[in-house]
Design a protein around this motif. Structure first.
Motif, mmCIF file in Angstrom:
data_model
loop_
_atom_site.group_PDB
_atom_site.id
_atom_site.type_symbol
_atom_site.label_atom_id
_atom_site.label_comp_id
_atom_site.label_asym_id
_atom_site.label_seq_id
_atom_site.Cartn_x
_atom_site.Cartn_y
_atom_site.Cartn_z
ATOM 1 N N ALA A 69 0.974 -1.268 -0.048
ATOM 2 C CA ALA A 69 -0.025 0.142 0.077
ATOM 3 C C ALA A 69 0.889 1.332 0.015
ATOM 4 O O ALA A 69 0.524 2.014 -0.810
ATOM 5 N N ASP A 91 9.750 3.164 7.334
ATOM 6 C CA ASP A 91 9.473 2.002 7.743
ATOM 7 C C ASP A 91 10.013 1.425 9.118
ATOM 8 O O ASP A 91 11.286 1.600 9.108
ATOM 9 N N ARG A 92 9.543 0.889 9.969
ATOM 10 C CA ARG A 92 10.193 0.468 11.117
ATOM 11 C C ARG A 92 11.277 -0.557 10.904
ATOM 12 O O ARG A 92 12.090 -0.866 11.742
ATOM 13 N N PHE A 109 7.123 -7.255 9.218
ATOM 14 C CA PHE A 109 7.699 -5.857 9.294
ATOM 15 C C PHE A 109 9.053 -5.593 8.345
ATOM 16 O O PHE A 109 9.866 -6.550 8.623
ATOM 17 N N GLY A 110 8.957 -4.753 7.560
ATOM 18 C CA GLY A 110 10.288 -4.549 6.849
ATOM 19 C C GLY A 110 9.764 -4.119 5.475
ATOM 20 O O GLY A 110 8.821 -3.999 4.910
ATOM 21 N N ALA A 120 4.156 -7.026 4.388
ATOM 22 C CA ALA A 120 4.128 -8.625 4.980
ATOM 23 C C ALA A 120 4.188 -9.534 3.835
ATOM 24 O O ALA A 120 4.513 -10.911 4.094
ATOM 25 N N GLY A 121 4.171 -9.025 2.327
ATOM 26 C CA GLY A 121 3.880 -9.966 1.511
ATOM 27 C C GLY A 121 5.205 -10.325 0.946
ATOM 28 O O GLY A 121 5.389 -11.112 -0.183
ATOM 29 N N SER A 160 6.852 -14.256 0.642
ATOM 30 C CA SER A 160 5.542 -15.003 0.761
ATOM 31 C C SER A 160 5.555 -15.831 -0.479
ATOM 32 O O SER A 160 6.759 -15.894 -1.220
ATOM 33 N N GLY A 205 3.784 -14.662 -2.737
ATOM 34 C CA GLY A 205 3.649 -13.578 -3.789
ATOM 35 C C GLY A 205 2.555 -13.886 -4.718
ATOM 36 O O GLY A 205 2.596 -13.487 -6.006
ATOM 37 N N LYS A 206 1.468 -14.555 -4.197
ATOM 38 C CA LYS A 206 0.279 -14.642 -5.115
ATOM 39 C C LYS A 206 -0.153 -13.416 -5.433
ATOM 40 O O LYS A 206 -0.438 -12.382 -4.515
ATOM 41 N N VAL A 249 7.559 4.787 13.697
ATOM 42 C CA VAL A 249 6.598 6.043 14.022
ATOM 43 C C VAL A 249 5.910 5.485 15.406
ATOM 44 O O VAL A 249 5.091 4.464 15.538
ATOM 45 N N GLU A 304 -4.383 -2.626 4.131
ATOM 46 C CA GLU A 304 -4.955 -3.822 5.029
ATOM 47 C C GLU A 304 -5.000 -3.415 6.736
ATOM 48 O O GLU A 304 -6.025 -3.565 7.184
ATOM 49 N N GLY A 361 -4.525 -8.415 0.919
ATOM 50 C CA GLY A 361 -3.554 -9.007 -0.182
ATOM 51 C C GLY A 361 -2.790 -7.921 -0.895
ATOM 52 O O GLY A 361 -2.859 -6.727 -0.555
ATOM 53 N N ILE A 362 -1.679 -8.623 -1.517
ATOM 54 C CA ILE A 362 -0.850 -7.871 -1.962
ATOM 55 C C ILE A 362 -1.240 -6.829 -2.959
ATOM 56 O O ILE A 362 -1.029 -5.441 -2.939
HETATM 57 C C1 FAD Z 1 3.904 -14.530 5.281
HETATM 58 C C2 FAD Z 1 2.895 -13.861 4.532
HETATM 59 C C3 FAD Z 1 2.631 -14.411 3.314
HETATM 60 C C4 FAD Z 1 1.571 -13.774 2.726
HETATM 61 N N1 FAD Z 1 1.237 -14.156 1.361
HETATM 62 C C5 FAD Z 1 0.350 -13.392 0.374
HETATM 63 C C6 FAD Z 1 0.388 -13.672 -0.941
HETATM 64 O O1 FAD Z 1 0.935 -14.788 -1.429
HETATM 65 N N2 FAD Z 1 -0.309 -13.059 -1.623
HETATM 66 C C7 FAD Z 1 -1.125 -12.057 -1.164
HETATM 67 O O2 FAD Z 1 -1.802 -11.179 -1.694
HETATM 68 N N3 FAD Z 1 -0.776 -11.705 0.077
HETATM 69 C C8 FAD Z 1 -0.100 -12.383 0.938
HETATM 70 N N4 FAD Z 1 0.146 -11.923 2.405
HETATM 71 C C9 FAD Z 1 -0.691 -10.795 2.671
HETATM 72 C C10 FAD Z 1 -0.158 -9.563 2.109
HETATM 73 O O3 FAD Z 1 1.144 -9.571 2.747
HETATM 74 C C11 FAD Z 1 -0.823 -8.408 2.792
HETATM 75 O O4 FAD Z 1 -2.062 -8.382 2.498
HETATM 76 C C12 FAD Z 1 -0.248 -6.997 2.291
HETATM 77 O O5 FAD Z 1 1.193 -6.903 2.474
HETATM 78 C C13 FAD Z 1 -0.714 -5.602 3.015
HETATM 79 O O6 FAD Z 1 -0.279 -4.803 2.509
HETATM 80 P P1 FAD Z 1 -0.231 -3.159 3.486
HETATM 81 O O7 FAD Z 1 0.845 -2.288 2.591
HETATM 82 O O8 FAD Z 1 -1.709 -2.928 3.662
HETATM 83 O O9 FAD Z 1 0.475 -3.712 4.798
HETATM 84 P P2 FAD Z 1 1.914 -4.587 5.133
HETATM 85 O O10 FAD Z 1 2.267 -5.221 3.860
HETATM 86 O O11 FAD Z 1 1.487 -5.341 6.436
HETATM 87 O O12 FAD Z 1 3.069 -3.360 5.306
HETATM 88 C C14 FAD Z 1 2.910 -2.460 6.365
HETATM 89 C C15 FAD Z 1 4.530 -1.772 6.619
HETATM 90 O O13 FAD Z 1 4.388 -0.922 7.849
HETATM 91 C C16 FAD Z 1 5.245 -1.021 8.519
HETATM 92 N N5 FAD Z 1 5.201 -0.490 9.824
HETATM 93 C C17 FAD Z 1 4.223 -1.023 10.622
HETATM 94 N N6 FAD Z 1 4.369 -0.099 11.985
HETATM 95 C C18 FAD Z 1 4.820 0.826 11.482
HETATM 96 C C19 FAD Z 1 5.317 1.653 12.331
HETATM 97 N N7 FAD Z 1 4.778 2.155 13.555
HETATM 98 N N8 FAD Z 1 6.287 2.696 12.011
HETATM 99 C C20 FAD Z 1 6.865 2.486 10.527
HETATM 100 N N9 FAD Z 1 6.576 1.637 9.884
HETATM 101 C C21 FAD Z 1 5.722 0.628 10.397
HETATM 102 C C22 FAD Z 1 5.819 -2.406 8.651
HETATM 103 O O14 FAD Z 1 7.177 -2.564 8.708
HETATM 104 C C23 FAD Z 1 5.532 -2.904 7.127
HETATM 105 O O15 FAD Z 1 6.502 -2.952 6.345
HETATM 106 C C24 FAD Z 1 1.096 -12.539 3.175
HETATM 107 C C25 FAD Z 1 1.386 -12.082 4.447
HETATM 108 C C26 FAD Z 1 2.353 -12.705 5.180
HETATM 109 C C27 FAD Z 1 2.606 -12.176 6.400
#
Ligand code: FAD
Length: 520
Positions: free
Chosen positions: A92, A111-112, A140-141, A145-146, A149, A151-152, A216, A493, A500-501
């Motif tokens: 996102a 990012d943390r 985190f990183g 989260a994906g 993974s 990487g679907k 943050v 999310e 999802g990604i």
């Molecule tokens: C092991 C695993 C496998 C997965 N496999 C799939 C897949 O194959 N296909 C799929 O569609 N989805 C998969 N998912 C789900 C998918 O990763 C998430 O739906 C998607 O990454 C959500 O995106 P996002 O950007 O909203 O949040 P996130 O990807 O969770 O990113 C949030 C980011 O915010 C950072 N953050 C959090 N708190 C703070 C803070 N206080 N200060 C600074 N930074 C912060 C974190 O470090 C992180 O990098 C998987 C998840 C996991 C854990």
């Protein structure tokens, strides 16, 4: 001469490279003589396992006559001005930053966690020693989260243009070209981190700033608006708009928002286990006599059943994958799945989860807007204890689970910290909300749909609890801003707007559009 549009043809497993066969079938489908058929390209390729033999379905179209726009365009350009602060470098946040940079708007991404390479080393340590770093883990990183993974890249989002845009951006930065044509595309943990690194490098070239290892811990407000963020250590970073894209596991973020009096709404999510089978078994159930054919990838499945108005379903299946420890806090155990691009491990794992809603956890005494987090946490801690520590996971054979007994032995599996044979139902039901029973009933149904699915060779591994966020951060439908704090954009999310990604990436780009429209 008749104009040829898109045509659908079916080909056998050994016919995929046979141009003559494909053209002959395409001509027949288009009802034109073969000589009148233009050059064709594949738009969509899917596996069709419904008949006696597995086939590929190909959607074909003529190569366009006019030159097409470059892949993944427009490119980000040099950025300037007051930066937008993007908190969270998951899909996102990253795609939000990318879309803002396409418009030349300056961005600071915070990012943390660490960049993809050092993050990989922390994950190796996590698997080897079972120690959870609360800032660098599977959630985190860089890349979010994906990153590590399966990487679907499937999504239920139906707007083809924006989904294609996300896929093209990924392909432009090194994802395999077949993600543009596969009906069920995936990248894999060996390739996705490189794609994310390439996107970051391009954005840095345009002047976007990245701050890693920067957590943050609060928002800065001035005159009723958000004007920046506060980092751990006290540093404040100012920005015209703040995009909050911290994912489903940033419990500390939800807590500081709650402490600051922001409205948070509890929302349903799903929780359960990972189920792991030998991959050859799933291949033979899904592909029948064609199982093992070199053209066929590791087979996947999707199952869903509603039991007493409660949905029970498979989730985020990883064919040829590994179960991984995805907790973000010491003392809790969470499992999830990943795989490499070849999906070559001998195991098939999938989330197997049941939906829960606020009435469930409130009835069990977990109240308030963050009650869902406390409920989730209670089950994760019970799983940690049941596994005996060091992130060993409690595991039960499917047949023992059905017979309501603990397992005394379990087969070897893909989960590197290891299994401890026991009774995963006890963990699931620890809060008093009965989760195991609807799962048993659904397994009975799944076993009929996929003969051989319910077997002593399959294990249930506890617990898969981070399927989505149990909380929504309200935002205005039009402006996408928080009604409580103008200038703040709850995104992705963790805010309750994606799963999802790809859907998180789409939400990030949508928020970028909203910011662009007020910056103009
Ligand atoms: C092991 C695993 C496998 C997965 N496999 C799939 C897949 O194959 N296909 C799929 O569609 N989805 C998969 N998912 C789900 C998918 O990763 C998430 O739906 C998607 O990454 C959500 O995106 P996002 O950007 O909203 O949040 P996130 O990807 O969770 O990113 C949030 C980011 O915010 C950072 N953050 C959090 N708190 C703070 C803070 N206080 N200060 C600074 N930074 C912060 C974190 O470090 C992180 O990098 C998987 C998840 C996991 C854990």
């Amino acid at each position: 001469m008749k104009r040829v549009g898109r045509v659908q043809v079916a080909v056998g497993l050994d016919e995929l490279d046979d141009d003559e066969v494909i053209r002959a079938r395409a001509a027949k489908a288009a009802r034109v003589p073969e000589a009148d058929l233009p050059e064709l390209r594949i738009v969509r390729k899917s596996i069709d396992a419904r008949g006696r033999h597995v086939r590929f379905q190909l959607l074909l179209e003529p190569f366009p006559e006019e030159e097409e726009p470059p892949l993944g365009g427009p490119l980000p350009r040099e950025v300037a001005g007051d930066p937008v602060i993007v908190v969270g470098d998951g899909p996102a946040g990253l795609f939000c930053a990318y879309a803002l940079a396409r418009e030349g708007i300056a961005v600071t991404v915070i990012d943390r966690g660490k960049q993809v390479q050092p993050r990989r080393r922390d994950l190796a340590l996590l698997n080897r020693e079972g120690k959870v770093d609360p800032d660098s883990n599977y959630c985190f990183g860089e890349g979010g989260a994906g990153t590590y993974s399966d990487g679907k890249l499937y999504t239920r989002a139906d707007k083809r243009g924006p989904v294609r845009d996300v896929m093209e951006i990924l392909a432009l930065h090194g994802a395999p070209g077949q993600i543009l044509t596969d009906a069920r595309p995936h990248i894999g943990s060996n390739k996705l981190p490189k794609v994310i690194g390439a996107m970051r490098d391009r954005l840095i070239e345009c002047g976007v700033t990245f701050r890693f290892e920067s957590r943050v811990v609060g928002l800065v407000r001035t005159g009723g608006r958000v004007t920046g963020v506060r980092l751990e250590g006290g540093e404040e970073l100012g920005g015209s708009h703040v995009v909050l894209a911290t994912g489903h596991s940033a419990r500390d973020v939800l807590r500081f928002l709650d402490d600051a009096g922001m409205r948070l709404e509890p929302k349903p999510f799903a929780l359960g286990v990972r189920i792991e089978h030998p991959q050859p078994l799933i291949n033979s159930i899904q592909y029948g006599r064609d199982a093992g054919h070199p053209r066929l990838p590791a087979a996947s499945y999707r199952l869903a059943h509603t039991e007493d108005e409660r949905g029970v379903f498979s989730f985020c299946m990883c064919p040829g994958g590994w179960i991984v420890p995805a907790a973000t806090e010491p003392g809790g155990l969470v499992v999830n799945g990943m795989s490499l691009s070849k999906r070559g491990s001998p195991y098939a794992n999938s989330g197997f989860v049941v939906s829960v809603d606020p009435a469930d956890w409130e009835g069990a005494g977990f109240t308030g807007p963050l009650g869902g987090l406390a409920f989730q946490d209670a089950i994760e801690r019970a799983a940690f204890t049941a596994g005996g520590g060091a992130l060993r996971a409690p595991a039960t054979r499917v047949t023992d689970f059905m017979a309501r007994r603990a397992s005394t032995t379990v087969p070897e599996g893909s989960y590197r910290p290891g299994f401890l044979a026991g009774d995963v139902a006890e963990v699931l039901d620890v809060t008093g909300v009965p989760l195991a029973e609807p799962m048993r009933r659904a397994l009975r149904v799944f076993g009929k749909r996929m003969r051989g699915y319910v077997t002593a060779d399959a294990v249930l591994v506890g617990v898969e609890s981070r399927t989505s966020c149990p909380v929504r951060i309200p935002r205005d439908d039009e402006s996408l801003e928080s009604p409580d704090l103008p200038g703040l954009y709850p995104t992705g999310e963790g805010a309750g707007y994606a799963g999802g990604i790809v859907s998180a990436a789409l939400d990030g780009m949508r928020v970028a559009d909203a910011i662009v429209s007020v910056r103009r």
